[in-house]
Design an enzyme around this catalytic site. Structure first.
Site, PDB file in Angstrom:
ATOM      1  N   ALA A   1     -11.934 -16.761 -20.155  1.00  0.00           N
ATOM      2  CA  ALA A   1     -12.394 -15.520 -20.594  1.00  0.00           C
ATOM      3  C   ALA A   1     -11.219 -14.600 -20.685  1.00  0.00           C
ATOM      4  O   ALA A   1     -10.620 -14.485 -19.869  1.00  0.00           O
ATOM      5  CB  ALA A   1     -13.565 -14.835 -19.848  1.00  0.00           C
TER       6      ALA A   1
ATOM      7  N   HIS B   1      -4.396  -6.545 -16.833  1.00  0.00           N
ATOM      8  CA  HIS B   1      -4.269  -7.640 -16.054  1.00  0.00           C
ATOM      9  C   HIS B   1      -2.672  -7.986 -16.323  1.00  0.00           C
ATOM     10  O   HIS B   1      -2.337  -8.416 -17.693  1.00  0.00           O
ATOM     11  CB  HIS B   1      -5.202  -8.954 -16.387  1.00  0.00           C
ATOM     12  CG  HIS B   1      -6.704  -8.454 -16.255  1.00  0.00           C
ATOM     13  ND1 HIS B   1      -7.370  -8.958 -15.047  1.00  0.00           N
ATOM     14  CD2 HIS B   1      -7.759  -7.980 -16.936  1.00  0.00           C
ATOM     15  CE1 HIS B   1      -8.442  -8.448 -15.194  1.00  0.00           C
ATOM     16  NE2 HIS B   1      -8.622  -7.735 -16.382  1.00  0.00           N
TER      17      HIS B   1
ATOM     18  N   LEU C   1     -14.910 -11.269 -21.252  1.00  0.00           N
ATOM     19  CA  LEU C   1     -16.177 -11.044 -20.488  1.00  0.00           C
ATOM     20  C   LEU C   1     -16.009  -9.615 -19.943  1.00  0.00           C
ATOM     21  O   LEU C   1     -14.772  -9.244 -19.710  1.00  0.00           O
ATOM     22  CB  LEU C   1     -16.302 -11.841 -19.181  1.00  0.00           C
ATOM     23  CG  LEU C   1     -16.821 -13.247 -19.526  1.00  0.00           C
ATOM     24  CD1 LEU C   1     -16.660 -14.164 -18.222  1.00  0.00           C
ATOM     25  CD2 LEU C   1     -18.343 -13.131 -20.151  1.00  0.00           C
TER      26      LEU C   1
ATOM     27  N   HIS D   1     -14.667  -1.453 -18.906  1.00  0.00           N
ATOM     28  CA  HIS D   1     -15.040  -2.223 -20.058  1.00  0.00           C
ATOM     29  C   HIS D   1     -16.564  -2.358 -20.467  1.00  0.00           C
ATOM     30  O   HIS D   1     -17.156  -3.382 -20.721  1.00  0.00           O
ATOM     31  CB  HIS D   1     -14.366  -3.733 -20.026  1.00  0.00           C
ATOM     32  CG  HIS D   1     -14.678  -4.437 -18.925  1.00  0.00           C
ATOM     33  ND1 HIS D   1     -15.704  -4.708 -18.143  1.00  0.00           N
ATOM     34  CD2 HIS D   1     -13.479  -5.160 -18.146  1.00  0.00           C
ATOM     35  CE1 HIS D   1     -15.279  -5.379 -17.279  1.00  0.00           C
ATOM     36  NE2 HIS D   1     -14.398  -5.742 -16.986  1.00  0.00           N
TER      37      HIS D   1
ATOM     38  N   HIS E   1      -6.997  -0.206 -17.315  1.00  0.00           N
ATOM     39  CA  HIS E   1      -7.498  -1.604 -16.893  1.00  0.00           C
ATOM     40  C   HIS E   1      -6.649  -2.357 -17.558  1.00  0.00           C
ATOM     41  O   HIS E   1      -6.692  -2.831 -18.843  1.00  0.00           O
ATOM     42  CB  HIS E   1      -8.761  -1.748 -17.370  1.00  0.00           C
ATOM     43  CG  HIS E   1      -9.539  -2.959 -16.967  1.00  0.00           C
ATOM     44  ND1 HIS E   1     -10.734  -2.882 -16.269  1.00  0.00           N
ATOM     45  CD2 HIS E   1      -9.348  -4.230 -16.946  1.00  0.00           C
ATOM     46  CE1 HIS E   1     -10.938  -4.248 -16.046  1.00  0.00           C
ATOM     47  NE2 HIS E   1     -10.139  -5.042 -16.502  1.00  0.00           N
TER      48      HIS E   1
ATOM     49  N   LYS F   1     -11.862  -2.763  -6.589  1.00  0.00           N
ATOM     50  CA  LYS F   1     -12.567  -3.348  -7.571  1.00  0.00           C
ATOM     51  C   LYS F   1     -13.721  -4.209  -7.258  1.00  0.00           C
ATOM     52  O   LYS F   1     -13.420  -5.061  -6.515  1.00  0.00           O
ATOM     53  CB  LYS F   1     -11.525  -4.103  -8.556  1.00  0.00           C
ATOM     54  CG  LYS F   1     -11.937  -4.850  -9.497  1.00  0.00           C
ATOM     55  CD  LYS F   1     -12.217  -3.911 -11.076  1.00  0.00           C
ATOM     56  CE  LYS F   1     -12.924  -4.732 -12.079  1.00  0.00           C
ATOM     57  NZ  LYS F   1     -12.373  -5.510 -12.968  1.00  0.00           N
TER      58      LYS F   1
ATOM     59  N   ASP G   1      -8.003  -3.952 -20.686  1.00  0.00           N
ATOM     60  CA  ASP G   1      -8.521  -5.016 -20.293  1.00  0.00           C
ATOM     61  C   ASP G   1      -7.914  -6.186 -20.863  1.00  0.00           C
ATOM     62  O   ASP G   1      -8.315  -7.407 -20.888  1.00  0.00           O
ATOM     63  CB  ASP G   1     -10.204  -5.420 -20.409  1.00  0.00           C
ATOM     64  CG  ASP G   1     -10.586  -6.659 -19.523  1.00  0.00           C
ATOM     65  OD1 ASP G   1      -9.998  -6.965 -18.765  1.00  0.00           O
ATOM     66  OD2 ASP G   1     -11.669  -7.084 -20.363  1.00  0.00           O
TER      67      ASP G   1
ATOM     68  N   HIS H   1     -16.860  -4.112 -12.421  1.00  0.00           N
ATOM     69  CA  HIS H   1     -17.024  -5.217 -13.488  1.00  0.00           C
ATOM     70  C   HIS H   1     -18.590  -5.255 -13.463  1.00  0.00           C
ATOM     71  O   HIS H   1     -19.320  -5.805 -12.448  1.00  0.00           O
ATOM     72  CB  HIS H   1     -16.367  -6.418 -13.142  1.00  0.00           C
ATOM     73  CG  HIS H   1     -16.598  -7.646 -14.226  1.00  0.00           C
ATOM     74  ND1 HIS H   1     -15.721  -7.938 -15.002  1.00  0.00           N
ATOM     75  CD2 HIS H   1     -17.807  -8.039 -14.879  1.00  0.00           C
ATOM     76  CE1 HIS H   1     -16.389  -8.800 -15.935  1.00  0.00           C
ATOM     77  NE2 HIS H   1     -17.666  -8.871 -15.768  1.00  0.00           N
TER      78      HIS H   1
HETATM   79  C1  NCD Z   1     -10.249 -11.130 -17.121  1.00  0.00           C
HETATM   80  C2  NCD Z   1      -9.152 -11.855 -16.929  1.00  0.00           C
HETATM   81  O1  NCD Z   1      -8.682 -12.788 -17.525  1.00  0.00           O
HETATM   82  O2  NCD Z   1      -8.645 -11.633 -15.548  1.00  0.00           O
HETATM   83  N1  NCD Z   1     -11.175 -11.806 -18.321  1.00  0.00           N
HETATM   84  C3  NCD Z   1     -11.739 -11.092 -19.319  1.00  0.00           C
HETATM   85  O3  NCD Z   1     -12.419 -11.895 -20.009  1.00  0.00           O
HETATM   86  N2  NCD Z   1     -11.958  -9.757 -19.411  1.00  0.00           N
HETATM   87  C4  NCD Z   1     -11.203 -10.752 -16.079  1.00  0.00           C
HETATM   88  C5  NCD Z   1     -12.129  -9.372 -16.423  1.00  0.00           C
HETATM   89  O4  NCD Z   1     -11.559  -8.229 -16.508  1.00  0.00           O
HETATM   90  O5  NCD Z   1     -13.326  -9.676 -16.520  1.00  0.00           O
HETATM   91 ZN    ZN Z   2     -10.529  -7.057 -16.998  1.00  0.00          ZN
END
Ligand code: NCD
Ligand code: ZN
Length: 351
Positions: A270, A17, A226, A181, A15, A104, A254, A141
């Site tokens: 977040a 980003h 989050l 997560h 996971h 997703k 995450d 999520h």
């Molecule tokens: C993630 C993001 O910034 O893309 N933020 C987070 O707080 N985890 C999105 C997500 O996975 O919820």
């Molecule tokens: Zn995420």
């Protein structure tokens, strides 16, 4: 005294980003230097909805990797973003691509860049049926924002999602689902009881911190993500699940980079950035639980097995040797504040 070391099969991050463009180029090396593969989240602006979008995004990541020849082994695996308009054809096409592993589900407005997410999960039932039939994993999520009584308390949103999850599983027993997560004892217990088609990823920050970290001496925007950090008893349940040796729990950082100004703001974004120290942070959590020997299954075996991919070849070695995390890393033209900025991390990955 000899330094403690531990050698693991090369791990995967299930996971992640990465963002796009220069931002992606800024952070990619942190993941690619350690992980064999990562499952790349689709919440770009606009989101990655179609297989062709995912394959184009993957190509941009591979192009960026060309500037990092040492990490030529790194394989980005892709996801598509479910919306109210996702069709069965979209699913059939995605399932046929070897590079797209999951779709997703973001409940609309649940998190960063989720405005285009799903407004009525019930209406997606035929799409879940197509995923079940075609073997595409549903990555979720898992938070419910509202119910008949109104807005749900932010600390209860994950537990409130269990009902929805249960009904998806009941209607689609062969659908493989990853609850991303996980943050609560309740969700951990649900996943443990749900059978082999349901698994969960756990982040390093949810293993290391409880919600007090959000308010320690003042408000701490770099600990805001989050689903939000939960109570100590929840953290203990996550740690027990991660170190249990159960194949239903595996590594997903995450790691979610945001420019400093967008986090240190009246309304901060977040997301915690952990890719710079991901494996060392997990090693700290596992070692503190006296379970370092369980790290390899969690980091390098169970995710690959769940996604029905071969485990990576090659190894990485962690050394117990403290280092100080930089206060910031470059993030395109901005700065990004990593987890533990200016503080020590106890482990490092051998070069
Ligand atoms: C993630 C993001 O910034 O893309 N933020 C987070 O707080 N985890 C999105 C997500 O996975 O919820
Ligand atoms: Zn995420």
């Amino acid at each position: 005294m000899a330094q403690r070391t531990i050698t693991l099969r090369r791990p995967d991050d299930w996971h992640l980003h990465l963002r796009d463009g220069e931002e992606m180029r800024s952070v990619l090396g942190h993941t690619a230097q350690v992980f064999g593969r990562a499952l790349i989240m689709p919440n770009l602006k606009p989101p990655v909805r179609q297989t062709c979008d995912a394959l184009n995004y993957r190509r941009r990541i591979l192009q960026a990797l060309e500037a990092m020849p040492k990490y030529g082994y790194f394989n980005p695996l892709m996801t598509i973003y479910l919306t109210d308009d996702t069709s069965i054809t979209d699913i059939v096409i995605a399932a046929a691509s070897e590079h797209v592993l999951a779709a997703k589900l973001y409940p609309a407005n649940a998190t960063t860049n989720s405005a285009a997410g799903v407004t009525d999960i019930g209406k997606l039932d035929p799409v879940f049926g197509a995923m079940e039939k075609n073997g595409l994993v549903l990555s979720i999520h898992g938070e419910t924002l509202k119910n008949d009584q109104g807005e749900i308390d932010i600390f209860d949103r994950e537990a409130s999602f269990i009902e929805t999850l249960d009904s998806i599983i009941e209607r689609h027993p062969d659908l493989r689902i990853v609850v991303e997560h996980v943050t609560t004892r309740k969700m951990v217990e649900f996943v443990q009881a749900a059978g082999p088609n349901v698994a969960a990823t756990i982040t390093a920050h949810h293993l290391l911190f409880n919600r007090n970290a959000l308010f320690k001496g003042g408000i701490r925007p770099h600990h805001y993500c989050l689903p939000v950090l939960k109570r100590e008893e929840d953290r203990q349940a996550l740690l027990a699940a991660a170190t249990s040796g159960s194949p239903g729990f595996f590594l997903g950082t995450d790691s979610a980079p945001h420019a400093r100004d967008t986090k240190e703001a009246a309304c901060g974004c977040a997301g915690c950035y952990t890719a710079h120290a991901a494996l060392p942070l997990y090693a700290e959590a596992f070692d503190a639980a006296g379970a370092l020997d369980r790290l390899e299954g969690f980091a390098s075996h169970f995710g690959a097995d769940f996604y029905r991919l071969p485990r990576n070849r090659g190894t990485v070695t962690l050394i117990q040797k403290p280092w100080t995390v930089p206060k910031t890393y470059p993030f395109d033209k901005e700065a990004l504040v990593p987890l533990r900025a200016g503080e020590e991390v106890l482990w490092q990955v051998e070069d």
